[in-house]
Motif scaffolding. Structure first.
Motif, PDB file in Angstrom:
ATOM      1  N   TRP A  64       0.838  -1.203   0.000  1.00 39.10           N
ATOM      2  CA  TRP A  64       0.000   0.000   0.000  1.00 39.10           C
ATOM      3  C   TRP A  64       0.872   1.253   0.000  1.00 39.10           C
ATOM      4  O   TRP A  64       0.589   2.210  -0.730  1.00 39.10           O
ATOM      5  CB  TRP A  64      -0.930  -0.027   1.207  1.00 39.10           C
ATOM      6  CG  TRP A  64      -1.774   1.207   1.333  1.00 39.10           C
ATOM      7  CD1 TRP A  64      -2.923   1.500   0.658  1.00 39.10           C
ATOM      8  CD2 TRP A  64      -1.520   2.322   2.209  1.00 39.10           C
ATOM      9  NE1 TRP A  64      -3.409   2.731   1.035  1.00 39.10           N
ATOM     10  CE2 TRP A  64      -2.572   3.255   1.988  1.00 39.10           C
ATOM     11  CE3 TRP A  64      -0.530   2.618   3.139  1.00 39.10           C
ATOM     12  CZ2 TRP A  64      -2.644   4.473   2.682  1.00 39.10           C
ATOM     13  CZ3 TRP A  64      -0.598   3.827   3.830  1.00 39.10           C
ATOM     14  CH2 TRP A  64      -1.636   4.740   3.602  1.00 39.10           C
TER      15      TRP A  64
ATOM     16  N   TYR B 264      -1.568   6.039  -5.944  1.00 39.50           N
ATOM     17  CA  TYR B 264      -2.769   5.336  -5.502  1.00 39.50           C
ATOM     18  C   TYR B 264      -3.447   6.142  -4.407  1.00 39.50           C
ATOM     19  O   TYR B 264      -2.801   6.629  -3.478  1.00 39.50           O
ATOM     20  CB  TYR B 264      -2.372   3.955  -4.998  1.00 39.50           C
ATOM     21  CG  TYR B 264      -3.496   2.977  -4.755  1.00 39.50           C
ATOM     22  CD1 TYR B 264      -4.296   2.549  -5.802  1.00 39.50           C
ATOM     23  CD2 TYR B 264      -3.729   2.464  -3.485  1.00 39.50           C
ATOM     24  CE1 TYR B 264      -5.315   1.623  -5.593  1.00 39.50           C
ATOM     25  CE2 TYR B 264      -4.743   1.540  -3.255  1.00 39.50           C
ATOM     26  CZ  TYR B 264      -5.534   1.133  -4.320  1.00 39.50           C
ATOM     27  OH  TYR B 264      -6.535   0.219  -4.097  1.00 39.50           O
TER      28      TYR B 264
ATOM     29  N   ALA C  63      -6.493   5.271  -2.481  1.00 43.45           N
ATOM     30  CA  ALA C  63      -7.314   4.633  -1.437  1.00 43.45           C
ATOM     31  C   ALA C  63      -6.669   4.757  -0.069  1.00 43.45           C
ATOM     32  O   ALA C  63      -5.458   4.561   0.093  1.00 43.45           O
ATOM     33  CB  ALA C  63      -7.551   3.173  -1.784  1.00 43.45           C
TER      34      ALA C  63
ATOM     35  N   GLU D 259      -9.596   1.576   4.213  1.00 46.03           N
ATOM     36  CA  GLU D 259     -10.444   0.821   3.297  1.00 46.03           C
ATOM     37  C   GLU D 259     -10.026  -0.637   3.180  1.00 46.03           C
ATOM     38  O   GLU D 259     -10.756  -1.447   2.588  1.00 46.03           O
ATOM     39  CB  GLU D 259     -10.432   1.478   1.919  1.00 46.03           C
ATOM     40  CG  GLU D 259     -10.997   2.891   1.914  1.00 46.03           C
ATOM     41  CD  GLU D 259     -10.976   3.518   0.538  1.00 46.03           C
ATOM     42  OE1 GLU D 259     -11.579   2.934  -0.388  1.00 46.03           O
ATOM     43  OE2 GLU D 259     -10.343   4.579   0.377  1.00 46.03           O
TER      44      GLU D 259
ATOM     45  N   ALA E  23      -1.393  -3.881  -8.032  1.00 47.03           N
ATOM     46  CA  ALA E  23      -2.604  -3.069  -8.122  1.00 47.03           C
ATOM     47  C   ALA E  23      -3.860  -3.938  -8.099  1.00 47.03           C
ATOM     48  O   ALA E  23      -4.864  -3.587  -7.467  1.00 47.03           O
ATOM     49  CB  ALA E  23      -2.568  -2.226  -9.392  1.00 47.03           C
ATOM     50  N   GLU E  24      -3.829  -5.076  -8.766  1.00 44.71           N
ATOM     51  CA  GLU E  24      -4.981  -5.965  -8.792  1.00 44.71           C
ATOM     52  C   GLU E  24      -5.240  -6.565  -7.417  1.00 44.71           C
ATOM     53  O   GLU E  24      -6.400  -6.696  -6.982  1.00 44.71           O
ATOM     54  CB  GLU E  24      -4.773  -7.073  -9.829  1.00 44.71           C
ATOM     55  CG  GLU E  24      -5.871  -8.134  -9.863  1.00 44.71           C
ATOM     56  CD  GLU E  24      -7.250  -7.570 -10.115  1.00 44.71           C
ATOM     57  OE1 GLU E  24      -8.243  -8.212  -9.699  1.00 44.71           O
ATOM     58  OE2 GLU E  24      -7.376  -6.479 -10.719  1.00 44.71           O
TER      59      GLU E  24
ATOM     60  N   ARG F  28      -6.775  -3.929  -5.214  1.00 45.04           N
ATOM     61  CA  ARG F  28      -8.169  -3.731  -5.601  1.00 45.04           C
ATOM     62  C   ARG F  28      -9.048  -4.845  -5.048  1.00 45.04           C
ATOM     63  O   ARG F  28     -10.154  -4.596  -4.549  1.00 45.04           O
ATOM     64  CB  ARG F  28      -8.278  -3.688  -7.126  1.00 45.04           C
ATOM     65  CG  ARG F  28      -9.675  -3.319  -7.633  1.00 45.04           C
ATOM     66  CD  ARG F  28      -9.850  -3.666  -9.096  1.00 45.04           C
ATOM     67  NE  ARG F  28      -9.851  -5.116  -9.287  1.00 45.04           N
ATOM     68  CZ  ARG F  28     -10.916  -5.901  -9.091  1.00 45.04           C
ATOM     69  NH1 ARG F  28     -12.065  -5.377  -8.670  1.00 45.04           N
ATOM     70  NH2 ARG F  28     -10.850  -7.201  -9.284  1.00 45.04           N
ATOM     71  N   HIS F  29      -8.556  -6.071  -5.110  1.00 43.87           N
ATOM     72  CA  HIS F  29      -9.328  -7.223  -4.633  1.00 43.87           C
ATOM     73  C   HIS F  29      -9.599  -7.117  -3.134  1.00 43.87           C
ATOM     74  O   HIS F  29     -10.736  -7.357  -2.678  1.00 43.87           O
ATOM     75  CB  HIS F  29      -8.580  -8.511  -4.943  1.00 43.87           C
ATOM     76  CG  HIS F  29      -9.229  -9.742  -4.378  1.00 43.87           C
ATOM     77  ND1 HIS F  29     -10.363 -10.313  -4.924  1.00 43.87           N
ATOM     78  CD2 HIS F  29      -8.926 -10.492  -3.278  1.00 43.87           C
ATOM     79  CE1 HIS F  29     -10.721 -11.355  -4.195  1.00 43.87           C
ATOM     80  NE2 HIS F  29      -9.877 -11.487  -3.194  1.00 43.87           N
TER      81      HIS F  29
ATOM     82  N   ARG G  27      -9.562  -4.440  -1.213  1.00 42.47           N
ATOM     83  CA  ARG G  27     -10.437  -3.292  -0.952  1.00 42.47           C
ATOM     84  C   ARG G  27     -11.890  -3.629  -1.261  1.00 42.47           C
ATOM     85  O   ARG G  27     -12.801  -3.330  -0.469  1.00 42.47           O
ATOM     86  CB  ARG G  27      -9.958  -2.112  -1.790  1.00 42.47           C
ATOM     87  CG  ARG G  27     -10.735  -0.818  -1.579  1.00 42.47           C
ATOM     88  CD  ARG G  27     -10.253   0.209  -2.571  1.00 42.47           C
ATOM     89  NE  ARG G  27     -10.920   1.487  -2.410  1.00 42.47           N
ATOM     90  CZ  ARG G  27     -11.024   2.392  -3.380  1.00 42.47           C
ATOM     91  NH1 ARG G  27     -10.498   2.142  -4.576  1.00 42.47           N
ATOM     92  NH2 ARG G  27     -11.641   3.536  -3.169  1.00 42.47           N
ATOM     93  N   MET G  28     -12.138  -4.248  -2.395  1.00 41.85           N
ATOM     94  CA  MET G  28     -13.500  -4.596  -2.782  1.00 41.85           C
ATOM     95  C   MET G  28     -14.073  -5.671  -1.872  1.00 41.85           C
ATOM     96  O   MET G  28     -15.270  -5.647  -1.538  1.00 41.85           O
ATOM     97  CB  MET G  28     -13.525  -5.057  -4.233  1.00 41.85           C
ATOM     98  CG  MET G  28     -13.267  -3.955  -5.240  1.00 41.85           C
ATOM     99  SD  MET G  28     -14.443  -2.575  -5.081  1.00 41.85           S
ATOM    100  CE  MET G  28     -15.991  -3.413  -5.389  1.00 41.85           C
TER     101      MET G  28
END
Length: 515
Positions: free
Chosen positions: A116, A124, A126, A130, A476-477, A480-481, A483-484
């Motif tokens: 992060w 980035y 976020a 999160e 990055a992927e 994203r995973h 966080r979602m």
């Protein structure tokens, strides 16, 4: 506990939270045939009773003493706690949550936050919060229990409780007396020492009787009747580092559904707490008397409560508490162990008072004396408790020291204060490489330090270089995973209010509160 040897009568002096936690714990460790346990307390001596917020180890303690979660919450008007929100500790008006549990999982053996930090340097946006399900859920007023399935985002969660401390002590008294603990309601007029070894021989009671014992647990609060007054163990004053020395507690009505976190709001001369219970809200102001009078502190607290919400009605007169932050030079000496406030006090900022009670009890059980005086393990116990309190001390100091409330005398002083070398090392490791794994971490570990250091200290200059080995697109992927996954899991959780309603239902639906 087959090695208890000559110890056959354990005397607990003082009731309240510390006394009845001790009684419930040791009545579970020993059978009545192995150990006679007596608790002596006076109805004329009040208890402090301002500590109503806890941290996650309390769930383990309740399991050990045999109190299931549903019974505890219904008996104490309790609510769930997923973390602590700090308002105004960086810049005035800023807020962040110190969540319980972990942020994202390690990736390729490297701490999640290193990736992060790397991503932030690449633009980035976020926020770290999160990636904590406890934080996302707390902000949304949601709650659910931790799972053991590592594929489930809830496996990263942890929780604690808010509860009425006096009702918690009452519950534990029922548990302890049900297992044979004898309660003696008397005032202690004196402590008789053994003329040969200087250990405690008996207590002189106000009815003229004496109460003899083999080992004594001092739960007499700040006074330290046994460990301090009788045995002469001194006190290390930590006011230099933690100068708060007063607190006011005021209960108010409940005017909204209880939020699943504690709130700590920085103020001119200290900070204010807000602890939501089922039946009321606990409020208080911890402050430094050099910077505000008691009367002004009370006025400021009441004014803040009135401004918070029209339905925030005060239920009782303000209750004042005086204290000196620090610890006993020894937590155990001769045939006495100090548990609770008699062993020290580090203010309620991170809800550690009840933790130190249970930590002390667990360490005492693990080093239970083989005879009335067992000096080697007594010294070991004191060392373990000292290290735990020093770790908590550093954690609390950082909140004050990393403030950005420029122009306010207390906060300017705390920002420029001399700090312990142990904290200097932690801050340097974070500044240079974003590291929050430090020596002697027990209660506050990597994610805890990370939360407050990012929340108040801002971004470090560097990060773990091993995080640079991952392909940027893969990194990055994965971010994203995570966080979602946190966002989706929180969206599917029930509200905290609905969970509390389920807890108080006589026949709760399946899936429930025995976490």
């Amino acid at each position: 506990m087959e090695n208890a040897g000559k110890i056959s009568h354990l005397v607990i002096v003082g009731g309240g939270t510390a006394g009845w936690m001790s009684a419930a714990f040791f009545s579970k460790v020993f059978t009545p045939q192995q150990m006679k346990i007596t608790l002596v307390e006076s109805a004329d001596i009040g208890t402090v009773g301002v500590g109503e917020a806890t941290i996650p180890p309390i769930t383990f303690f309740n399991q050990v003493v045999g109190v299931d979660e549903r019974r505890m919450l219904t008996s104490t008007q309790g609510t769930y706690k997923l973390g602590i929100e700090f308002v105004g500790w960086g810049d005035p008006g800023d807020a962040y949550i110190h969540p319980f549990g972990n942020y994202g999982p390690p990736m390729d053996g490297v701490s999640f936050h290193a990736f992060w930090l790397r991503a932030r340097k690449l633009g980035y946006q976020a926020d770290l919060s999160e990636f904590s399900l406890s934080c996302v859920a707390a902000k949304a007023g949601k709650f659910d229990w931790r799972t053991e399935d590592p594929r489930d985002p809830r496996s990263a969660m942890a929780h604690a409780y808010h509860f009425d401390a006096s009702l918690y002590a009452k519950l534990l008294r029922e548990v302890a007396e049900g297992r044979g603990v004898k309660r003696v309601e008397r005032t202690i007029k004196g402590v008789n020492l053994d003329g040969l070894d200087g250990a405690i021989a008996s207590l002189a009671l106000d009815d003229g009787e004496t109460l003899a014992g083999d080992f004594f647990i001092d739960c007499t609060g700040f006074r330290g009747l046994l460990i301090g007054d009788a045995l002469g163990v001194g006190y290390d004053d930590w006011s230099e580092f933690l100068p708060a020395n007063r607190a006011i507690a005021v209960p108010t009505t409940r005017y909204e559904d209880p939020i699943p976190y504690t709130r700590a709001t920085a103020d001119t001369a200290g900070w204010r707490w807000r602890i939501p219970l089922q039946h009321r809200t606990g409020n208080g102001y911890v402050y430094v008397s050099d910077f505000i009078s008691d009367d002004q502190a009370a006025d400021d607290l009441l004014a803040a409560l009135a401004a918070e919400h029209p339905g925030n009605k005060v239920l009782a007169d303000p209750r004042f508490l005086r204290f000196t932050t620090g610890r006993r030079k020894k937590s155990r000496f001769k045939n006495c162990a100090a548990i609770g406030l008699s062993s020290g006090f580090l203010e309620p900022l991170e809800s550690t008072s009840i933790h130190l009670i249970q930590h002390g009890l667990i360490k005492l059980a693990g080093s239970f004396p083989l005879a009335k005086i067992d000096a080697p393990v007594a010294d070991l116990y004191s060392q373990m408790m000292g290290e735990e309190m020093e770790q908590i001390r550093d954690f609390l100091i950082y909140h004050y020291h990393a403030n950005r409330r420029v122009g306010q005398p207390l906060w300017d002083r705390m920002r420029h204060m001399t700090i312990p070398d142990s904290l200097k090392l932690k801050m340097e490791l974070f500044r240079t490489r974003g590291a929050t794994i430090f020596p002697n971490q027990t209660i506050f570990q990597e994610p805890n330090w990370l939360a407050i250091m990012i929340g108040q200290g801002g971004m470090p200059e560097g990060h773990d270089p091993l995080a640079n080995l991952m392909d940027e697109r893969v990194m990055a992927e994965r971010l994203r995973h995570v966080r979602m996954a946190c966002r989706q899991a929180a969206a599917q959780m029930p509200t905290h209010a609905s969970i509390l309603e389920r807890v108080s239902t006589p026949d709760p639906m399946k899936g429930t509160v025995d976490a």
